[in-house]
Motif scaffolding. Structure first.
Motif, PDB file in Angstrom:
ATOM      1  N   GLY A 181      -1.657 -26.389  70.747  1.00 52.05           N
ATOM      2  CA  GLY A 181      -0.429 -27.086  70.371  1.00 52.05           C
ATOM      3  C   GLY A 181      -0.491 -28.558  70.693  1.00 52.05           C
ATOM      4  O   GLY A 181      -0.053 -29.409  69.906  1.00 52.05           O
ATOM      5  N   LEU A 182      -1.063 -28.890  71.855  1.00 53.87           N
ATOM      6  CA  LEU A 182      -1.190 -30.297  72.255  1.00 53.87           C
ATOM      7  C   LEU A 182      -2.120 -31.046  71.306  1.00 53.87           C
ATOM      8  O   LEU A 182      -1.838 -32.193  70.915  1.00 53.87           O
ATOM      9  N   ALA A 183      -3.225 -30.417  70.922  1.00 52.27           N
ATOM     10  CA  ALA A 183      -4.161 -31.056  69.991  1.00 52.27           C
ATOM     11  C   ALA A 183      -3.497 -31.295  68.633  1.00 52.27           C
ATOM     12  O   ALA A 183      -3.654 -32.366  68.028  1.00 52.27           O
ATOM     13  N   THR A 184      -2.732 -30.309  68.163  1.00 50.57           N
ATOM     14  CA  THR A 184      -2.041 -30.447  66.874  1.00 50.57           C
ATOM     15  C   THR A 184      -1.004 -31.562  66.924  1.00 50.57           C
ATOM     16  O   THR A 184      -0.922 -32.406  66.019  1.00 50.57           O
ATOM     17  N   PHE A 185      -0.218 -31.591  67.998  1.00 42.46           N
ATOM     18  CA  PHE A 185       0.820 -32.615  68.137  1.00 42.46           C
ATOM     19  C   PHE A 185       0.211 -34.006  68.232  1.00 42.46           C
ATOM     20  O   PHE A 185       0.711 -34.962  67.621  1.00 42.46           O
ATOM     21  N   THR A 186      -0.871 -34.144  68.970  1.00 37.02           N
ATOM     22  CA  THR A 186      -1.515 -35.447  69.146  1.00 37.02           C
ATOM     23  C   THR A 186      -2.082 -35.954  67.832  1.00 37.02           C
ATOM     24  O   THR A 186      -1.889 -37.122  67.456  1.00 37.02           O
ATOM     25  N   ALA A 187      -2.805 -35.087  67.114  1.00 32.36           N
ATOM     26  CA  ALA A 187      -3.377 -35.487  65.828  1.00 32.36           C
ATOM     27  C   ALA A 187      -2.274 -35.841  64.830  1.00 32.36           C
ATOM     28  O   ALA A 187      -2.386 -36.822  64.078  1.00 32.36           O
ATOM     29  N   ALA A 188      -1.196 -35.060  64.824  1.00 33.42           N
ATOM     30  CA  ALA A 188      -0.087 -35.330  63.905  1.00 33.42           C
ATOM     31  C   ALA A 188       0.594 -36.650  64.230  1.00 33.42           C
ATOM     32  O   ALA A 188       1.039 -37.374  63.325  1.00 33.42           O
ATOM     33  N   SER A 189       0.677 -37.004  65.516  1.00 34.82           N
ATOM     34  CA  SER A 189       1.281 -38.280  65.906  1.00 34.82           C
ATOM     35  C   SER A 189       0.476 -39.446  65.343  1.00 34.82           C
ATOM     36  O   SER A 189       1.041 -40.453  64.900  1.00 34.82           O
ATOM     37  N   LEU A 190      -0.852 -39.307  65.345  1.00 37.34           N
ATOM     38  CA  LEU A 190      -1.702 -40.349  64.776  1.00 37.34           C
ATOM     39  C   LEU A 190      -1.458 -40.479  63.274  1.00 37.34           C
ATOM     40  O   LEU A 190      -1.359 -41.595  62.741  1.00 37.34           O
ATOM     41  N   VAL A 191      -1.320 -39.345  62.588  1.00 41.99           N
ATOM     42  CA  VAL A 191      -1.060 -39.358  61.147  1.00 41.99           C
ATOM     43  C   VAL A 191       0.270 -40.044  60.844  1.00 41.99           C
ATOM     44  O   VAL A 191       0.371 -40.868  59.925  1.00 41.99           O
ATOM     45  N   VAL A 192       1.304 -39.728  61.618  1.00 40.48           N
ATOM     46  CA  VAL A 192       2.621 -40.333  61.392  1.00 40.48           C
ATOM     47  C   VAL A 192       2.549 -41.843  61.583  1.00 40.48           C
ATOM     48  O   VAL A 192       3.092 -42.618  60.793  1.00 40.48           O
ATOM     49  N   GLY A 193       1.879 -42.289  62.640  1.00 40.99           N
ATOM     50  CA  GLY A 193       1.772 -43.715  62.890  1.00 40.99           C
ATOM     51  C   GLY A 193       1.019 -44.464  61.805  1.00 40.99           C
ATOM     52  O   GLY A 193       1.295 -45.641  61.540  1.00 40.99           O
ATOM     53  N   LEU A 194       0.071 -43.799  61.162  1.00 41.52           N
ATOM     54  CA  LEU A 194      -0.723 -44.424  60.104  1.00 41.52           C
ATOM     55  C   LEU A 194      -0.111 -44.268  58.719  1.00 41.52           C
ATOM     56  O   LEU A 194      -0.641 -44.816  57.746  1.00 41.52           O
ATOM     57  N   ALA A 254      -5.537 -37.621  77.141  1.00 40.59           N
ATOM     58  CA  ALA A 254      -5.742 -37.568  78.594  1.00 40.59           C
ATOM     59  C   ALA A 254      -5.353 -36.194  79.144  1.00 40.59           C
ATOM     60  O   ALA A 254      -6.060 -35.621  79.992  1.00 40.59           O
ATOM     61  N   ILE A 255      -4.239 -35.649  78.655  1.00 41.11           N
ATOM     62  CA  ILE A 255      -3.806 -34.328  79.136  1.00 41.11           C
ATOM     63  C   ILE A 255      -4.804 -33.261  78.714  1.00 41.11           C
ATOM     64  O   ILE A 255      -5.126 -32.344  79.485  1.00 41.11           O
ATOM     65  N   MET A 256      -5.340 -33.363  77.488  1.00 41.78           N
ATOM     66  CA  MET A 256      -6.305 -32.368  77.015  1.00 41.78           C
ATOM     67  C   MET A 256      -7.585 -32.384  77.848  1.00 41.78           C
ATOM     68  O   MET A 256      -8.245 -31.360  78.010  1.00 41.78           O
ATOM     69  N   VAL A 257      -7.959 -33.538  78.368  1.00 44.10           N
ATOM     70  CA  VAL A 257      -9.151 -33.637  79.216  1.00 44.10           C
ATOM     71  C   VAL A 257      -8.872 -33.092  80.615  1.00 44.10           C
ATOM     72  O   VAL A 257      -9.692 -32.360  81.198  1.00 44.10           O
ATOM     73  N   LEU A 258      -7.705 -33.423  81.178  1.00 41.42           N
ATOM     74  CA  LEU A 258      -7.406 -33.091  82.572  1.00 41.42           C
ATOM     75  C   LEU A 258      -6.870 -31.685  82.766  1.00 41.42           C
ATOM     76  O   LEU A 258      -7.171 -31.035  83.771  1.00 41.42           O
ATOM     77  N   LEU A 259      -6.077 -31.203  81.820  1.00 39.73           N
ATOM     78  CA  LEU A 259      -5.370 -29.945  82.026  1.00 39.73           C
ATOM     79  C   LEU A 259      -6.296 -28.740  82.219  1.00 39.73           C
ATOM     80  O   LEU A 259      -6.029 -27.910  83.109  1.00 39.73           O
ATOM     81  N   PRO A 260      -7.363 -28.584  81.439  1.00 39.29           N
ATOM     82  CA  PRO A 260      -8.223 -27.409  81.662  1.00 39.29           C
ATOM     83  C   PRO A 260      -8.792 -27.334  83.083  1.00 39.29           C
ATOM     84  O   PRO A 260      -9.092 -26.249  83.589  1.00 39.29           O
TER      85      PRO A 260
END
Length: 468
Positions: free
Chosen positions: A91-104, A186-192
């Motif tokens: 979910g975090l990966a999907t939300f992050t990628a989608a945020s980039l799409v919205v900004g662009l 950053a969260i995706m790297v640290l959380l696991p």
């Protein structure tokens, strides 16, 4: 929401990094909440930059909240089926990628599609993250952790309006979405590294009710489209009535499907219990009024009064703080006064605040009025949770929480659509007549809702989990 009965084994020592994991999950949840209100300040600039129509601007808000709410219960089921840890990261990966799409985004289609994808990611992330929190903590520590989790709502709203103003006035509105990207990575790297293995609970695996999720989301989407259409073609236009009828049919089909589905998305029997019905009504109405405050206030202050994004964000800070103050006050007095009384007072305070801009135009009256309304609305969130969740059996608390959260997002979608249509003439520029009409209707809705709350919320002394 996933069932909150899931616990760690009694003889399992607490995970050493549980508080660090909570901090990271809390930041992720904070982003999801912030992305509802951060858009309010940026909307006029998004519309001007991308040359968006009023209906497209409404969908910038509604596409996210509608998808988030419509798929949230499905996300909770998915956390049980596939494991909460994996779904949080997906979910975090999907939300992050989608945020980039919205900004662009350079047009309405990409922008709204990106907001839909953000909603999908949020619907996976939010219930799965809460499931992780519940499994990491025990006893009093769990209560403290859940208290921190609940406090993210008000702080997210407050930060959203201020951050939206700062970013829109500074580097530009795309950064209201770009800011999610480095935080998410950053969260995706640290959380696991912070999370222990979280095996799926033993027992019968629930099936994913994808048809149910699609039906309820589709029904609400068609209903919102009908409300937006009314602003362009009239409330009695054939197209509006056909769309409204289609939404009703889809809701009926959803209800019929829930009765025969092997693993239904929503327990309709629980939904129609009086306390849960009352709680969902309060959260639906309260969130719709909150979005009306942010939507109307943002456009009034920027488009009609001519304030910049930063000034508007600062002017909205008392509104967000009033929301938090109303919630805090309600939490302190609801045990003594009762949910019914606090709910009625909250609706009446909201109505009184919303009517202020109707009689006194100008920036000071709008800020004072919507701040007063926000104080009443803040108390409604406490009333909704206490009413819907305080009188259900423990094994149904997770499902009831999911229902309340779903209607919270649906209320945001509906509120944006209704006030957008009512204020259409003012959003087109040059007059405050549409704003006056929208504030009037919102005040009337709050006043009528006060009467409904007085009837619907059961008296404290007689309420029970079996009240219907």
């Amino acid at each position: 929401m996933t069932d909150q009965r899931i616990t760690t084994e009694p003889d399992t020592p607490p995970h050493a990094r549980r508080w660090k994991a909570l901090a990271l999950l809390g930041v992720a949840q904070f982003m999801l909440i912030l992305d509802v209100t951060v858009v309010a300040i940026a909307l006029p600039h998004i519309g001007a930059d991308l040359d968006l129509s009023r209906s497209a601007l409404t969908w910038v808000v509604s596409a996210y909240t509608l998808t988030f709410g419509g798929l949230m219960l499905l996300g909770g089921r998915g956390a049980d089926l596939f494991g909460a840890r994996g779904l949080v990261l997906a979910g975090l990966a999907t939300f992050t990628a989608a945020s980039l799409v919205v900004g662009l985004a350079d047009g309405a289609e990409v922008l709204i599609a990106g907001r839909v994808a953000q909603g999908v990611g949020a619907a996976m992330l939010s219930p799965a993250a809460l499931s992780v929190v519940v499994r990491l903590f025990e006893g009093e520590e769990r209560n403290k952790a859940l208290g921190i989790w609940s406090a993210l709502g008000g702080s997210g709203a407050a930060a959203g309006v201020l951050l939206g103003g700062v970013l829109t006035a500074g580097p530009g509105w795309p950064w209201a979405f770009f800011v999610n990207v480095p935080v998410g990575l950053a969260i995706m790297v640290l959380l696991p590294r912070m999370l222990p293995p979280l095996p799926r609970p033993e027992g019968v695996r629930p099936r994913l009710d994808a048809p149910g999720a699609l039906l309820v989301t589709g029904a609400t989407g068609v209903g919102i489209y009908a409300l937006i259409n009314a602003g362009d073609h009239g409330w009695a236009a054939l197209s509006t009535l056909v769309l409204a009828a289609a939404a009703v049919v889809l809701y009926l089909v959803f209800g019929a499907w829930q009765r025969v589905a092997k693993s239904p998305l929503m327990d309709l029997g629980l939904l129609f219990r009086r306390p849960v019905t009352a709680g969902t009504f309060v959260i639906l109405t309260g969130t719709a009024l909150m979005v009306a405050v942010f939507f109307l206030g943002s456009f009034y202050l920027q488009e009609y009064s001519g304030h910049g994004a930063l000034v508007t964000g600062l002017l909205f800070l008392p509104v967000a703080l009033a929301t938090m103050g109303g919630a805090h006050t309600a939490g302190r007095v609801i045990g003594v006064a009762g949910a019914r009384r606090v709910g009625v007072i909250g609706m009446l305070v909201a109505a009184a605040g919303l009517v202020v801009p109707v009689f006194w135009a100008g920036t000071p009256s709008v800020v004072i009025g919507v701040s007063l309304a926000a104080a009443g609305i803040g108390s409604l969130f406490v009333v909704a949770s206490a009413t819907a969740l305080g009188q259900v059996e423990p094994h149904q608390a997770g499902l009831a929480s999911g229902i309340v959260s779903t209607f919270h997002e649906f209320g945001a979608s509906i509120g944006a659509a209704v006030v957008s249509s009512l204020a259409a003439v003012s959003l087109a520029g040059g007059t405050d007549a549409g704003f006056e009409r929208a504030f009037t209707v919102a005040a009337v809705v709050a006043a009528v809702a006060a009467v409904v709350v007085a009837i619907l919320i059961p008296p404290t002394r007689t309420a029970s989990a079996t009240t219907s």
